[in-house]
Design an enzyme around this catalytic site. Structure first.
Site, PDB file in Angstrom:
ATOM      1  N   CYS A  95      57.288  -2.588  50.395  1.00 13.45           N
ATOM      2  CA  CYS A  95      57.944  -1.796  49.320  1.00 13.45           C
ATOM      3  C   CYS A  95      59.573  -3.241  49.456  1.00 13.45           C
ATOM      4  O   CYS A  95      60.082  -3.910  49.686  1.00 13.45           O
ATOM      5  CB  CYS A  95      58.472  -0.990  50.568  1.00 13.45           C
ATOM      6  N   HIS A 137      53.646   6.752  47.641  1.00 14.12           N
ATOM      7  CA  HIS A 137      54.325   5.573  48.045  1.00 14.12           C
ATOM      8  C   HIS A 137      56.025   6.365  47.867  1.00 14.12           C
ATOM      9  O   HIS A 137      57.061   6.772  47.846  1.00 14.12           O
ATOM     10  CB  HIS A 137      53.989   4.596  48.021  1.00 14.12           C
ATOM     11  N   GLU A 138      55.901   6.090  46.507  1.00 12.28           N
ATOM     12  CA  GLU A 138      56.904   6.524  44.900  1.00 12.28           C
ATOM     13  C   GLU A 138      57.701   7.677  45.185  1.00 12.28           C
ATOM     14  O   GLU A 138      59.173   7.647  44.800  1.00 12.28           O
ATOM     15  CB  GLU A 138      56.728   5.389  44.058  1.00 12.28           C
ATOM     16  N   HIS A 141      60.053   8.031  47.654  1.00 11.66           N
ATOM     17  CA  HIS A 141      60.986   7.470  47.674  1.00 11.66           C
ATOM     18  C   HIS A 141      61.921   9.023  47.253  1.00 11.66           C
ATOM     19  O   HIS A 141      63.716   8.551  47.458  1.00 11.66           O
ATOM     20  CB  HIS A 141      61.191   6.304  46.911  1.00 11.66           C
TER      21      HIS A 141
END
Ligand code: NI
Length: 172
Positions: A95, A137-138, A141
């Site tokens: 990341c 994953h994004e 965030h």
């Protein structure tokens, strides 16, 4: 990592923001940032903007040389669901907000993601493999989650240049 914005739930993109110069400029900034860092994706909170906006895909990142192709995607207000029969699989993640490290992260192998592009057009896709992983994953965030929080086995978390000497760019 440590910046409070990254632990928060980001603000949804409002209806009137779709297609606006401000939103398009933010996306251009994110594209430049992602390209400069050779990222596979980027979320707005990573550049200090609390907005439910991510970009990912579009090129093969040297940070993820084995990843399959992922279509270039701008995704606002994402909702991600694992497919009902999806296996949980582990793969390495890094990341840009957690530089120099990699970890083995369990995630559903197949997901459906929905949301909107930068013009407010609906997106509804099924994704597998690296595409499913980067979308998750994004999206994480935007909800205060960094990948180390999902690691189960901390013996599979470490410095990129120790885990993969000479194989991956050491600075990520
Ligand atoms: Ni990230």
């Amino acid at each position: 990592m440590g910046e409070p914005l990254l632990w928060q739930t980001a603000q949804p993109v409002a209806e009137e923001e779709f297609g606006s110069p401000g939103l398009l400029a933010l996306i251009a900034d994110m594209e430049a940032t992602m390209a400069a860092a050779n990222g596979a994706g980027l979320a707005a909170p990573q550049i200090g903007v609390s907005k439910q906006l991510v970009i990912f895909g579009g090129f093969v990142s040297p940070r993820y040389p084995d990843a399959g192709p992922v279509p270039y995607t701008v995704l606002c207000n994402p909702v991600i669901e694992p497919l009902p029969d999806a296996e949980i699989v582990e793969d390495w993640e890094g990341c840009l907000s957690v530089p120099g490290l990699r970890g083995l992260v369990p995630r559903p192998a197949a997901v459906r993601y929905r949301g909107f592009d930068q013009y407010g057009h609906a997106i509804d896709r099924v994704a597998t493999g690296f595409h499913a992983r980067v979308a998750q994953h994004e999206s994480d965030h935007l909800f205060g989650v960094l990948y180390p929080m999902r690691i189960r086995d901390f013996t599979s978390f470490g410095y990129t240049d120790v885990l993969f000497p000479g194989q991956l760019p050491a600075e990520d």
